[in-house]
Design an enzyme around this catalytic site. Structure first.
Site, short mmCIF file in Angstrom:
data_model
loop_
_atom_site.label_atom_id
_atom_site.label_comp_id
_atom_site.label_asym_id
_atom_site.label_seq_id
_atom_site.Cartn_x
_atom_site.Cartn_y
_atom_site.Cartn_z
N HIS A 18 0.89 -1.11 0.13
CA HIS A 18 -0.01 -0.04 -0.12
C HIS A 18 0.92 1.24 -0.13
O HIS A 18 2.08 0.98 0.09
CB HIS A 18 -0.84 -0.02 1.14
CG HIS A 18 -0.39 -0.03 2.58
ND1 HIS A 18 0.46 0.76 3.09
CD2 HIS A 18 -0.35 -1.29 3.62
CE1 HIS A 18 0.97 0.36 4.22
NE2 HIS A 18 0.22 -0.76 4.61
N HIS A 21 3.91 1.55 2.45
CA HIS A 21 5.15 0.98 1.94
C HIS A 21 5.91 1.77 0.83
O HIS A 21 7.24 1.88 0.91
CB HIS A 21 4.73 -0.43 1.34
CG HIS A 21 3.97 -1.40 2.72
ND1 HIS A 21 2.82 -1.88 1.93
CD2 HIS A 21 4.32 -1.65 3.66
CE1 HIS A 21 2.37 -2.57 2.95
NE2 HIS A 21 3.16 -2.74 4.13
N CYS A 126 1.67 -10.15 20.16
CA CYS A 126 0.75 -9.57 18.97
C CYS A 126 1.43 -10.39 18.00
O CYS A 126 2.58 -9.93 17.57
CB CYS A 126 1.02 -8.17 19.25
SG CYS A 126 -0.31 -7.59 17.66
N CYS A 129 2.13 -7.55 15.18
CA CYS A 129 3.47 -6.85 15.55
C CYS A 129 4.64 -7.94 15.22
O CYS A 129 5.73 -7.51 15.38
CB CYS A 129 3.47 -6.18 16.63
SG CYS A 129 2.29 -4.88 17.15
N CYS A 139 -3.21 -4.84 21.62
CA CYS A 139 -2.22 -4.42 20.89
C CYS A 139 -3.06 -3.16 20.22
O CYS A 139 -3.98 -3.03 19.41
CB CYS A 139 -1.82 -5.26 19.66
SG CYS A 139 -0.76 -4.20 18.45
N HIS A 142 -2.70 -3.01 16.40
CA HIS A 142 -3.61 -3.90 15.43
C HIS A 142 -4.89 -4.21 15.96
O HIS A 142 -5.83 -4.74 15.49
CB HIS A 142 -2.86 -5.40 15.26
CG HIS A 142 -1.59 -5.13 14.52
ND1 HIS A 142 -0.39 -5.19 15.03
CD2 HIS A 142 -1.56 -5.20 13.09
CE1 HIS A 142 0.46 -5.07 14.09
NE2 HIS A 142 0.00 -5.06 12.87
N LYS A 290 -3.75 4.98 10.58
CA LYS A 290 -2.51 4.65 10.01
C LYS A 290 -3.10 3.57 8.89
O LYS A 290 -3.81 2.84 8.85
CB LYS A 290 -1.82 3.88 10.82
CG LYS A 290 -0.48 3.21 10.21
CD LYS A 290 0.22 2.43 10.92
CE LYS A 290 1.50 1.74 10.25
NZ LYS A 290 2.06 0.47 10.52
N LYS A 293 -2.69 -2.83 6.38
CA LYS A 293 -3.42 -3.81 5.94
C LYS A 293 -4.78 -4.34 7.01
O LYS A 293 -5.78 -5.01 6.60
CB LYS A 293 -2.70 -5.23 5.83
CG LYS A 293 -2.04 -5.20 4.34
CD LYS A 293 -0.75 -6.11 4.37
CE LYS A 293 0.40 -5.74 4.94
NZ LYS A 293 1.77 -6.27 4.61
N1 MSP Z 1 8.63 -6.86 8.22
C1 MSP Z 1 8.66 -5.81 9.22
C2 MSP Z 1 9.92 -4.91 8.78
C3 MSP Z 1 11.29 -5.81 9.21
S1 MSP Z 1 12.65 -4.99 8.75
C4 MSP Z 1 13.91 -5.72 9.20
C5 MSP Z 1 7.72 -4.86 8.90
N2 MSP Z 1 6.93 -4.90 7.81
S2 MSP Z 1 5.48 -4.08 7.42
O1 MSP Z 1 5.12 -4.48 6.08
O2 MSP Z 1 4.88 -4.11 8.41
O3 MSP Z 1 5.96 -2.60 7.40
C6 MSP Z 1 7.39 -1.96 7.12
C7 MSP Z 1 7.27 -0.44 6.98
O4 MSP Z 1 6.57 0.01 6.16
C8 MSP Z 1 7.22 0.48 8.23
O5 MSP Z 1 8.17 0.49 9.20
C9 MSP Z 1 6.98 1.54 7.25
O6 MSP Z 1 8.41 1.85 6.94
C10 MSP Z 1 6.37 1.40 6.42
N3 MSP Z 1 4.80 1.66 6.60
C11 MSP Z 1 3.70 0.62 6.77
N4 MSP Z 1 2.75 1.54 7.02
C12 MSP Z 1 2.84 2.75 6.95
C13 MSP Z 1 2.10 3.87 6.87
N5 MSP Z 1 0.71 3.92 6.98
N6 MSP Z 1 2.82 5.03 6.78
C14 MSP Z 1 4.12 5.07 6.38
N7 MSP Z 1 4.88 4.14 6.49
C15 MSP Z 1 4.28 2.80 6.61
O7 MSP Z 1 7.36 -4.12 9.84
#
Ligand code: MSP
Length: 497
Positions: A18, A21, A126, A129, A139, A142, A290, A293
């Site tokens: 999304h 990311h 969780c 997380c 949590c 979530h 935020k 997903k």
């Molecule tokens: N897999 C772990 C990270 C492991 S790194 C060794 C994880 N993955 S995640 O897919 O949940 O999210 C990773 C990153 O995506 C967040 O830290 C952030 O950088 C980015 N984001 C996810 N949602 C976000 C927003 N809504 N806004 C901005 N960044 C976001 O955590």
């Protein structure tokens, strides 16, 4: 020239990517392009986080084979990075054989150091997380009840590293930016006593087995963090030696503690150098929630946004409007307003008006030396060149939004000058020639700093200026005795609201 290694988090392979990311990855890509313009050798790594219970459960709900499930999710991320023209050098999947070897080797180093012991974990977890909690029943991220776990587990002596962590963060003020995030970590470390970290699980088998005790799999966060090392593994040169020292991790604020506390402690224990910096971004939200997903109503597909406003439009909007480390509530109308104002009206109009006047007045180009400029022309050029120098400084501090604002400010400055001078009314040919030569050089500077922000637009305009082969800050300030204008194309069409 410096070697640089920039990483994004590796994203969970449990759903479609999304906008959140995409944002973190765009920031990293912008910095990569910036450092390349500085002449550095830069590697950008990203990847997919494929183990752990969270993934296992989602695959089960989807009724899919785990390996097929993660392969297709991971592929969605790779496809998105291509669509968004992110220049990824290394894409690491945690299911790769190389990664598994690196994680097992890391574990063995921790054991050899005497930092791993076997015990029993009882507490709250969780799965969203993939994190243990010591207090609370829910949590907050979530919005689910924490689950009670009780199982044999290996522990990592995290508690032994508390004083060293505080000392490292205190004595390296640039280790965590922005400073608010650094202060958050420091106050946590000063007020909470670190407990040892449970680093293996028996309640799932979807992970990397603990060497010599395959009943246990390694905790998914230890597995995931190690991907920053395994991405550098490869044939030939020793990239761990050339690129790992000084690595920069771009992360969201949600995963700060893993990177600022667990990761340095694990690296010290393994006898490896620490990354140089954590650049901590805020969150994109929708109506204050935020984008996540686990909250489907918030999901925005970055491809749909790019289809509407272009890849450069998407990048530029987020790079400019999200202030370093702060949250941004996404609003479509604001997106359109900003792009129309900054790219279509300000930058786009400036380029088009200038290029048209130039070609009609001097179709074969202009030959001039800098000493042919009048004082106001020279002053404009010097102001813009000073702006380029400021841009380089703010980007070295990872303040991309400040850099993007500077680009807008400089476009506005040249535009206002153009408006005020009204060169289309000028009847003195040598005066017009000098002015257009100066503006040509101003636009060379402006499009140089635009390259990390809007790579396609900037390259297209640089092609109009005949500056396409000079993509380096070493070209800033260079004077060209002959300048001309190539084929003119529209820059950034106005978007309909
Ligand atoms: N897999 C772990 C990270 C492991 S790194 C060794 C994880 N993955 S995640 O897919 O949940 O999210 C990773 C990153 O995506 C967040 O830290 C952030 O950088 C980015 N984001 C996810 N949602 C976000 C927003 N809504 N806004 C901005 N960044 C976001 O955590």
């Amino acid at each position: 020239m410096m070697n640089r290694y920039l990483t994004t988090p590796i994203y969970y392979a449990n759903g479609a990517p999304h906008l959140g990311h995409a944002y973190t990855t765009l920031v990293a890509d912008c910095c990569k392009r910036f450092f390349q313009l500085c002449g550095d050798d830069v590697l950008l790594a990203t990847g997919s986080d494929e183990h752990g219970q969270k993934i296992e459960r989602t695959a089960a709900i989807a009724g899919q084979d785990l390996e097929d499930f993660v392969a297709s999710r991971s592929n969605e991320f790779e496809t998105l990075w291509q669509r968004l023209q992110i220049s990824v050098d290394l894409f690491e999947r945690t299911s790769s054989p190389t990664h598994k070897k690196v994680v097992a080797a890391l574990w063995t180093r921790l054991v050899d150091r005497g930092d791993i012991y076997k015990g029993y974990y009882e507490g709250l977890y969780c799965v969203g997380c993939e994190q243990y909690y010591t207090s609370g029943s829910h949590c907050l991220i979530h919005r689910v009840a924490l689950e009670q776990y009780a199982e044999p587990s290996y522990f990592f002596r995290l508690s032994a590293y508390q004083a060293r962590l505080i000392d490292h963060i205190e004595s390296n003020p640039e280790f965590i930016v922005p400073a608010t995030r650094r202060n958050e970590v420091l106050s946590f470390l000063r007020s909470e006593k670190l407990t040892d970290l449970s680093v293996s699980r028996t309640s799932t088998s979807w992970g990397i087995p603990v060497p010599f005790d395959p009943e246990h799999v390694i905790y998914v966060w230890v597995d995931a963090l190690a991907s920053y090392l395994s991405a550098l593994e490869g044939e030939g040169e020793d990239r761990l030696a050339t690129h790992w020292p000084g690595a920069v991790h771009f992360i969201g604020k949600d995963i700060l503690l893993f990177h600022a506390i667990y990761w340095p402690a694990l690296l010290w224990s393994a006898g490896l150098p620490l990354p140089g910096k954590l650049v901590v971004n805020g969150w994109l939200t929708v109506e204050g929630r935020k984008i996540s997903k686990s909250d489907p109503a918030t999901i925005i597909d970055p491809v749909r946004v790019a289809d509407r406003v272009g890849v450069d439009g998407l990048r530029f909007y987020f790079l400019k409007t999200v202030r370093l480390g702060q949250d941004l509530d996404f609003q479509q109308t604001h997106l359109i307003d900003v792009l129309n104002a900054d790219l279509a009206n300000n930058f786009g109009n400036l380029v088009s008006r200038f290029a048209r006047l130039f070609t009609t007045s001097f179709p074969t180009g202009i030959d001039l030396q800098i000493d042919g400029l009048a004082a106001p022309d020279l002053e404009l050029l010097n102001q813009v060149r000073a702006g380029t120098t400021r841009f380089v400084a703010v980007l070295h501090g990872y303040d991309i939004a400040a850099g993007a604002r500077l680009f807008v400010e400089l476009s506005g400055l040249i535009n206002a000058d153009f408006q005020r001078r009204e060169p289309w009314r000028c009847v003195d040919e040598s005066e017009l020639k000098a002015y257009l030569w100066a503006v040509h050089h101003c636009l060379r500077e402006l499009t140089l700093i635009a390259l990390p922000l809007v790579p396609n637009l900037a390259s297209e305009v640089r092609a109009i200026l005949g500056a396409e082969d000079e993509a380096a800050f070493s070209q800033s300030g260079v004077n060209h005795s002959h300048v001309q204008i190539g084929e003119i194309k529209p820059v950034y069409p106005r978007l309909q609201a």
